[in-house]
Design a protein around this motif. Sequence first.
Motif: not given
Length: 175
Positions: A22, A25-26, A61-62, A74
């Motif tokens: 992590r 927030d990514d 992105k998910s 990423f």
Amino acid sequence: MNDGFGARDQEDPNFRRLQYIRYADDFILGFTGTREEAEKINSKVKEFLESKLKLKINSEKSKIYHSSDRHIKFLGFFLRYLPPKRTLDAKKAVENIKQAKMVAINQAQLRIPVELLLERMTDKGYAKCRKNGTYRATSNRKLASLEDYQLVNRYSSVIRGIMHYYQPANQYSDL
């Protein structure tokens, strides 16, 4: 508990591993297991983030990727997994019998998305795309009113920022 398999025995059908990385927030999850299990984990994580933490999920992105996929993005890098490399060792050959050798690369690499950077530089006015698909640096009219030393400082800071950000990449010399 010792079931006869090592902690890294990927031939074991029950072997599973979940890794979590992590930054702000990514985040990215690396999972060793079946696609069905990865989809269950993905739905549980989405459900938790939306219901408990009230966070909106970026569906672009998910996604679920396989480790062999290219262009897993990423934090502005492309992630790429290099599996172990198997070769024949010529030095260990005895009477036409060659010994297999395995180089355990078995690691993730950070790759620089050079094309995306060039497109972004074009959007910002620092470069132009030629008809043949190559790029060239150009003057930036927004900066035309700056003094020479200010202009050099501005371009230098942009270049330094890019170089520092992508320093952990595996093909850093491409910049």
